[in-house]
Structure formats: structure tokens, C-alpha cells
Enzyme design. Structure first.
Site, PDB file in Angstrom:
ATOM      1  CE  LYS A  10       0.036  23.532  51.016  1.00  0.00           C
ATOM      2  NZ  LYS A  10       0.934  22.438  50.596  1.00  0.00           N
ATOM      3  NE  ARG A  28      -3.684  19.442  48.268  1.00  0.00           N
ATOM      4  CZ  ARG A  28      -3.418  19.685  49.563  1.00  0.00           C
ATOM      5  NH1 ARG A  28      -4.211  20.417  50.276  1.00  0.00           N
ATOM      6  NH2 ARG A  28      -2.350  19.182  50.109  1.00  0.00           N
ATOM      7  NE  ARG A  62       4.415  17.842  57.497  1.00  0.00           N
ATOM      8  CZ  ARG A  62       3.728  18.356  56.473  1.00  0.00           C
ATOM      9  NH1 ARG A  62       3.737  19.662  56.259  1.00  0.00           N
ATOM     10  NH2 ARG A  62       3.045  17.565  55.676  1.00  0.00           N
ATOM     11  NE  ARG A  79       0.030  15.802  57.372  1.00  0.00           N
ATOM     12  CZ  ARG A  79      -0.152  16.691  56.420  1.00  0.00           C
ATOM     13  NH1 ARG A  79       0.058  17.973  56.664  1.00  0.00           N
ATOM     14  NH2 ARG A  79      -0.528  16.324  55.221  1.00  0.00           N
ATOM     15  NE  ARG A  89       0.790  14.327  51.198  1.00  0.00           N
ATOM     16  CZ  ARG A  89       1.541  14.521  52.288  1.00  0.00           C
ATOM     17  NH1 ARG A  89       2.234  13.518  52.803  1.00  0.00           N
ATOM     18  NH2 ARG A  89       1.606  15.700  52.852  1.00  0.00           N
TER      19      ARG A  89
HETATM   20  P1  AMP Z   1      -2.491  19.044  53.655  1.00  0.00           P
HETATM   21  O1  AMP Z   1      -2.421  19.122  55.143  1.00  0.00           O
HETATM   22  O2  AMP Z   1      -2.906  20.356  53.020  1.00  0.00           O
HETATM   23  O3  AMP Z   1      -1.249  18.481  53.035  1.00  0.00           O
HETATM   24  O4  AMP Z   1      -3.676  18.035  53.306  1.00  0.00           O
HETATM   25  C1  AMP Z   1      -3.627  16.681  53.702  1.00  0.00           C
HETATM   26  C2  AMP Z   1      -4.470  15.827  52.786  1.00  0.00           C
HETATM   27  O5  AMP Z   1      -5.852  16.264  52.842  1.00  0.00           O
HETATM   28  C3  AMP Z   1      -4.112  15.920  51.310  1.00  0.00           C
HETATM   29  O6  AMP Z   1      -3.024  15.063  50.966  1.00  0.00           O
HETATM   30  C4  AMP Z   1      -5.414  15.485  50.666  1.00  0.00           C
HETATM   31  O7  AMP Z   1      -5.590  14.077  50.765  1.00  0.00           O
HETATM   32  C5  AMP Z   1      -6.463  16.127  51.570  1.00  0.00           C
HETATM   33  N1  AMP Z   1      -6.800  17.487  51.078  1.00  0.00           N
HETATM   34  C6  AMP Z   1      -6.547  18.674  51.685  1.00  0.00           C
HETATM   35  N2  AMP Z   1      -6.984  19.705  50.937  1.00  0.00           N
HETATM   36  C7  AMP Z   1      -7.521  19.148  49.818  1.00  0.00           C
HETATM   37  C8  AMP Z   1      -8.113  19.683  48.636  1.00  0.00           C
HETATM   38  N3  AMP Z   1      -8.232  21.004  48.448  1.00  0.00           N
HETATM   39  N4  AMP Z   1      -8.546  18.813  47.688  1.00  0.00           N
HETATM   40  C9  AMP Z   1      -8.437  17.480  47.860  1.00  0.00           C
HETATM   41  N5  AMP Z   1      -7.870  16.905  48.935  1.00  0.00           N
HETATM   42  C10 AMP Z   1      -7.408  17.729  49.913  1.00  0.00           C
END
Ligand code: AMP
Length: 214
Positions: A13, A88, A127, A160, A171
Site C-alpha cells: 500500500k 479497517r 522493511r 517500524r 496484525r
Molecule cells: P499502517 O502504517 O497502515 O500499517 O498502520 C500502522 C498501525 O496504525 C496499524 O497496525 C494500527 O495499529 C494503526 N492504524 C492505522 N490505521 C488504522 C485504522 N484505520 N484503524 C485502526 N488502527 C489503525
């Protein structure tokens, strides 16, 4: 054009968002990036989100919904967006649709990055990100010329905190349980373009472009 890009952690993404926003002149809104910024600035929202994120859990819906709707309100009416990492959960999708229905911010298309689960682990644990320019690398698939240093700006790369095998397992489980139903929900609305995200970069990009220009 208003786009959601969806897919499991490691489906690409972030990588394709960067190309999409440039080619289609979209405002890139990544909920994960916004949370990481809040955490590094130690804001109230950052403090609330931190424990969930580091353990690999989703942040509660009400915190995410408020943050996204607030960000959208600041967009000029005629600006298109690329939402990355949201919605999500079904509750997020329904709240979002309700808030945007009939406005210029209603979503047009969902790009769904479909990736087999065995590929995801290497993509995530390998990553590395440049904290300065945002470039994303992978020690297995896209290594830097000099180990650990960004090719573009020479900054030391970081991983990260949630990119470890333990939080990845959580996740992926939460993705299947909570996010998969969102894809079904938008499939029922005929808005989903399924992209085979297990190919080389250019083939994936061609599929995305064809889906958006069809
Ligand atoms: P990402 O960078 O999109 O993988 O987001 C990192 C983390 O942020 C995720 O594993 C969640 O803990 C939190 N997060 C990001 N977007 C959402 C969302 N739409 N709903 C809930 N948690 C989120």
C-alpha cells in the site's frame, strides 16, 4: 478522484500510494503515518494510540474516525484523496460512508492489493524506511546500495517498532477478522478493483492504472 487503497500489512500500500498520489495528483492520507507522527510528537492522540500500535492491535474506531474526518474537512472541496490504511473495520467504513455520502469526498474506487499470506512476512520483517525522505526499502527485495543507508538522501534507515514477527502475527489476524469484511462490503457496492500484488512493480502498476482508467 477519491481512492481507498486496501490490503494486508506488507501488500505494498505504502509503495504504490507514493506513485499514485504523484500520477493522479491526490492528497495522500495515511492513517498509520498520521499516528506515527502523533507518537513522535507525543500528543494526546499519540499517547493513546501507542500501546495498540506497538502490540499490533487496531486503534479504537472512534479515535481513527475523528482523525480521518478532521483531516478530510481540511481538504479543499475539489481535491481528490488517496486514503491509505482506512477504513479497517466495518464500523469505520459505515461511519465514513455516512459522513461523505453526497459530498465531494464520497469514495469512487477501492484498490485492493491482493497478496498471498506467505509473501507478507518477508515484506514486513525486511522493511526499512528512511525517516527523512520516506523512501521504503526491503533487505530482501529492494536493498540499498550501502547497507542501512538511504540511497536518496544518505540518512540512516529505521524499522517500524511494529514490524516484528510477533506483532505482525496479531496484525494479520486482525486484518482477516476485521478488515476482510470491509472489502466484501465495498465489493457489494461494485467499487473494488482486485489487483494481483504479487508481481513485479511495473506489472502491479499497470493493473492499478488500468483499473483507474477503465
Ligand atoms: P499502517 O502504517 O497502515 O500499517 O498502520 C500502522 C498501525 O496504525 C496499524 O497496525 C494500527 O495499529 C494503526 N492504524 C492505522 N490505521 C488504522 C485504522 N484505520 N484503524 C485502526 N488502527 C489503525
Amino acid at each position: 478522484m477519491n481512492i481507498l487503497i486496501m490490503g494486508a500489512p506488507g501488500s505494498g500500500k505504502g509503495t504504490f500510494s507514493s506513485r499514485l498520489k504523484d500520477e493522479y495528483d491526490l492528497k495522500h492520507i495515511s492513517t498509520g503515518d498520521i499516528f506515527r507522527e502523533h507518537m513522535s510528537n507525543n500528543t494526546d492522540l499519540g499517547k493513546k494510540a501507542k500501546s495498540y500500535i506497538e502490540a499490533g492491535h487496531l486503534v479504537p474506531d472512534e479515535l481513527v474516525n475523528d482523525m480521518v474526518l478532521h483531516t478530510l474537512q481540511e481538504l479543499p472541496e475539489d481535491a481528490g484523496y488517496l486514503l491509505d490504511g482506512f477504513p479497517r473495520t466495518l464500523a469505520q467504513a459505515k461511519a465514513f460512508d455516512q459522513a461523505t455520502k453526497g459530498t465531494d469526498h464520497e469514495v469512487d474506487r477501492i484498490i485492493y492489493m491482493d497478496t498471498p499470506s506467505d509473501v507478507l512476512t518477508k515484506r514486513i520483517t525486511g522493511r526499512r524506511t528512511c525517516p527523512k525522505c520516506g523512501e521504503i526499502y526491503n533487505i530482501y527485495y529492494k536493498p540499498t546500495k550501502v547497507e542501512g543507508v538511504c540511497d536518496k538522501c544518505n540518512t540512516e534507515l529505521t524499522s517500524r517498532a511494529d514490524d516484528n514477527e510477533e506483532s505482525l502475527a496479531t496484525r494479520l489476524e486482525e486484518y482477516e477478522a476485521m478488515t476482510r469484511p470491509v472489502i466484501d462490503y465495498y465489493t457489494d457496492q461494485d467499487k473494488v478493483s482486485l489487483i494481483n500484488a504479487n508481481q513485479d512493480f511495473e506489472s502491479i502498476w499497470n493493473e492499478i492504472r488500468n483499473a483507474l482508467e477503465a
